[in-house]
Scaffold this active site. Structure first.
Site, PDB file in Angstrom:
ATOM      1  N   LYS A  35       0.852  -1.208   0.000  1.00 25.55           N
ATOM      2  CA  LYS A  35       0.000   0.000   0.000  1.00 25.55           C
ATOM      3  C   LYS A  35       0.882   1.251   0.000  1.00 25.55           C
ATOM      4  O   LYS A  35       2.100   1.160   0.215  1.00 25.55           O
ATOM      5  CB  LYS A  35      -0.925  -0.029   1.220  1.00 25.55           C
ATOM      6  CG  LYS A  35      -0.190   0.016   2.535  1.00 25.55           C
ATOM      7  CD  LYS A  35      -1.125  -0.251   3.692  1.00 25.55           C
ATOM      8  CE  LYS A  35      -0.365  -0.164   5.002  1.00 25.55           C
ATOM      9  NZ  LYS A  35      -1.036   0.540   6.037  1.00 25.55           N
ATOM     10  N   ARG A 131      -8.378   1.041  16.363  1.00 27.64           N
ATOM     11  CA  ARG A 131      -8.488   1.632  15.027  1.00 27.64           C
ATOM     12  C   ARG A 131      -9.556   0.837  14.302  1.00 27.64           C
ATOM     13  O   ARG A 131     -10.709   0.853  14.711  1.00 27.64           O
ATOM     14  CB  ARG A 131      -7.107   1.597  14.351  1.00 27.64           C
ATOM     15  CG  ARG A 131      -6.948   2.567  13.215  1.00 27.64           C
ATOM     16  CD  ARG A 131      -5.540   2.572  12.631  1.00 27.64           C
ATOM     17  NE  ARG A 131      -5.172   1.305  12.044  1.00 27.64           N
ATOM     18  CZ  ARG A 131      -4.051   1.086  11.351  1.00 27.64           C
ATOM     19  NH1 ARG A 131      -3.180   2.053  11.188  1.00 27.64           N
ATOM     20  NH2 ARG A 131      -3.785  -0.095  10.836  1.00 27.64           N
ATOM     21  N   TYR A 260      17.181  29.717   4.848  1.00 27.32           N
ATOM     22  CA  TYR A 260      15.968  30.436   5.259  1.00 27.32           C
ATOM     23  C   TYR A 260      15.896  30.605   6.774  1.00 27.32           C
ATOM     24  O   TYR A 260      16.193  29.671   7.531  1.00 27.32           O
ATOM     25  CB  TYR A 260      14.716  29.667   4.821  1.00 27.32           C
ATOM     26  CG  TYR A 260      14.361  29.849   3.370  1.00 27.32           C
ATOM     27  CD1 TYR A 260      14.045  31.101   2.851  1.00 27.32           C
ATOM     28  CD2 TYR A 260      14.331  28.749   2.521  1.00 27.32           C
ATOM     29  CE1 TYR A 260      13.712  31.253   1.510  1.00 27.32           C
ATOM     30  CE2 TYR A 260      13.989  28.894   1.185  1.00 27.32           C
ATOM     31  CZ  TYR A 260      13.683  30.148   0.684  1.00 27.32           C
ATOM     32  OH  TYR A 260      13.354  30.292  -0.636  1.00 27.32           O
ATOM     33  N   MET A 308      13.159  24.027  -0.486  1.00 25.16           N
ATOM     34  CA  MET A 308      12.355  23.160  -1.363  1.00 25.16           C
ATOM     35  C   MET A 308      13.243  22.255  -2.232  1.00 25.16           C
ATOM     36  O   MET A 308      12.966  21.081  -2.422  1.00 25.16           O
ATOM     37  CB  MET A 308      11.466  24.014  -2.264  1.00 25.16           C
ATOM     38  CG  MET A 308      10.472  23.200  -3.058  1.00 25.16           C
ATOM     39  SD  MET A 308       9.465  24.235  -4.116  1.00 25.16           S
ATOM     40  CE  MET A 308       8.382  25.003  -2.944  1.00 25.16           C
TER      41      MET A 308
HETATM   42  C1  LIG Z   1      -3.370  -3.984   8.471  1.00 21.09           C
HETATM   43  C2  LIG Z   1      -1.902  -3.830   8.294  1.00 21.09           C
HETATM   44  N1  LIG Z   1      -1.145  -4.911   8.247  1.00 21.09           N
HETATM   45  C3  LIG Z   1       0.200  -4.834   8.078  1.00 21.09           C
HETATM   46  C4  LIG Z   1       0.829  -3.623   7.963  1.00 21.09           C
HETATM   47  C5  LIG Z   1       2.326  -3.569   7.782  1.00 21.09           C
HETATM   48  O1  LIG Z   1       2.933  -2.947   8.864  1.00 21.09           O
HETATM   49  P1  LIG Z   1       4.521  -2.770   8.924  1.00 21.09           P
HETATM   50  O2  LIG Z   1       4.885  -1.858   7.831  1.00 21.09           O
HETATM   51  O3  LIG Z   1       4.770  -2.182  10.263  1.00 21.09           O
HETATM   52  O4  LIG Z   1       5.107  -4.124   8.744  1.00 21.09           O
HETATM   53  C6  LIG Z   1       0.063  -2.445   8.040  1.00 21.09           C
HETATM   54  C7  LIG Z   1       0.719  -1.136   7.962  1.00 21.09           C
HETATM   55  O5  LIG Z   1       0.299  -0.128   8.418  1.00 21.09           O
HETATM   56  C8  LIG Z   1      -1.342  -2.558   8.207  1.00 21.09           C
HETATM   57  O6  LIG Z   1      -2.116  -1.461   8.284  1.00 21.09           O
END
Ligand SMILES: Cc1ncc(COP(=O)(O)O)c(C=O)c1O
Length: 378
Positions: A35, A131, A260, A308
């Site tokens: 992701k 969460r 800056y 930047m």
């Molecule tokens: C549901 C879930 N699983 C696994 C991971 C992977 O976590 P990490 O990058 O700490 O291994 C994440 C990352 O945020 C996550 O949201």
């Protein structure tokens, strides 16, 4: 010569890290978390390199999952936050995406639709992170609802996420592990299933809780997931090295301001270098004086506020440095955690923050055994 800010990405180190992770959890299947553009490394490039070596890919949205199908990635993909609207269930059904159910409304959407194919479902339970996930005391009812739905494939899998796995001393870890274990005991009485709890930190810390699937993210990319261990101590190697070059060099007099806001004033006559990399490339503007930067492989210190497009560096450790000399901001020989200490960030947001204008170059993997996996998926 064009601007020199580049990210060199190592296929070899990515596959090496995967082997290290698999070595920690030899009996579990792997969901590689790709992701957020594979934590800034490139969703398609990383996924194409991992596809033949993992069991599933993990994304945060259906757009990311569809982008992977579009370049021919065929292995299962899990939507880690489930669907955001009813129609996504139809897409997930036809594409075979695994869908996480964590909210009652997602079950209502399912009940009101007719999906072309049964959906691969995961029930997410909140074991203490606060969460996503159903309340652990009510989750069994939601499991039953999913079980009864003709639109859901079996087995329905169970997952949860840990809040403090990076810190072995945190008592919440044991509480979450116990809550998850007692929930799956209850569920396993209803029939066989598969389970997943551990992110990267959990993979290294909690071998007894690896279950059927592990979900590594940050460790794949070669940063340490643990507060008390470096990446090298875990045998992880950085996948991304951020490189650029020196574009100016000057001898600055004692008392002169740098950058800056004149945040830094030279305490003595100093050789100062200007580097072509800034917050527009993803290097945090708030990075403090003293952050390490390698000039000609020699550790120098950042001075003054990050602009930047540029950063100033104190060149005394490397007095002969000249315009055009190579600079490394993090990666090989400079672990990202060392840089993160000088920012308000962690390696996760430094990596995901690398911007599009940085040119990405992937190395080829020379091991002939895996040459076939490399595809031109940028
Ligand atoms: C549901 C879930 N699983 C696994 C991971 C992977 O976590 P990490 O990058 O700490 O291994 C994440 C990352 O945020 C996550 O949201």
């Amino acid at each position: 010569m064009s601007r020199t800010a580049v990210a060199i990405l190592s296929t070899e180190n990515l596959l090496h890290n995967l082997q290290v992770i698999k070595g920690q959890a030899p009996h579990s299947k792997v969901i590689a978390m790709v992701k957020a553009n594979a934590y800034g490394h490139g969703l398609r490039s990383v996924s194409a390199r991992l596809e033949k070596h993992v069991d599933m890919l993990g994304v945060a949205s259906i757009d990311e999952a569809l982008a992977l199908r579009k370049v021919g990635i065929e292995i299962p993909i899990i939507l880690a936050e489930g669907v955001f609207e009813p129609n996504e269930l139809l897409v997930a059904s036809t594409e075979g995406f695994h869908v996480v159910f964590h909210e009652e409304i997602q079950l209502q959407w399912l009940a009101n639709l007719s999906c072309p194919l049964p959906i691969q479902a995961w029930l997410k339970v909140d074991t203490g992170m606060g969460r996503l996930g159903f309340d652990i005391n009510k989750a069994s009812d939601y499991f039953d609802q999913l079980s009864k739905s003709r639109q859901i494939a079996h087995p329905i899998r169970i997952m949860s996420h840990m809040a403090c796995a990076d810190d072995p001393s945190n008592p919440l870890n044991q509480q979450q592990i116990e809550a998850f274990q007692s929930f799956i005991q209850k569920i396993s009485a209803k029939g066989p299933s598969e389970y997943s709890l551990c992110n990267s930190a959990g993979v290294f810390q909690f071998p007894e809780s690896h279950y059927s699937f592990i979900r590594p993210g940050i460790a794949l990319y070669g940063a340490s997931p643990l507060l008390n261990k470096t990446a090298a101590e875990l045998s992880l190697k950085p996948v991304m090295t951020l490189q650029t070059s020196l574009i100016a060099r000057k001898d600055v007099k004692k008392g002169s301001p740098i950058g800056y806001g004149a945040r830094f004033t030279c305490p003595a006559d100093l050789p100062v270098g200007i580097i072509a990399f800034g917050y527009g490339d993803g290097y945090p503007r708030t990075t403090k004086d003293g952050a390490p930067i390698l000039v000609n492989n020699t550790k120098c210190k950042l001075i003054g506020r990050v602009s930047m497009d540029m950063i100033a560096v104190y060149l005394s450790p490397c007095p002969t440095a000249k315009v055009g000399d190579p600079v490394i901001l993090c990666g090989n020989d400079l672990p990202i955690e060392e840089v993160a200490k000088f920012t308000d960030n962690v390696s996760y947001d430094l990596l995901t923050g690398v911007q599009n204008r940085v040119k990405f170059h992937w190395t080829r993997y020379t091991n002939t055994a895996t040459n076939g996996l490399l595809r031109n998926a940028g």
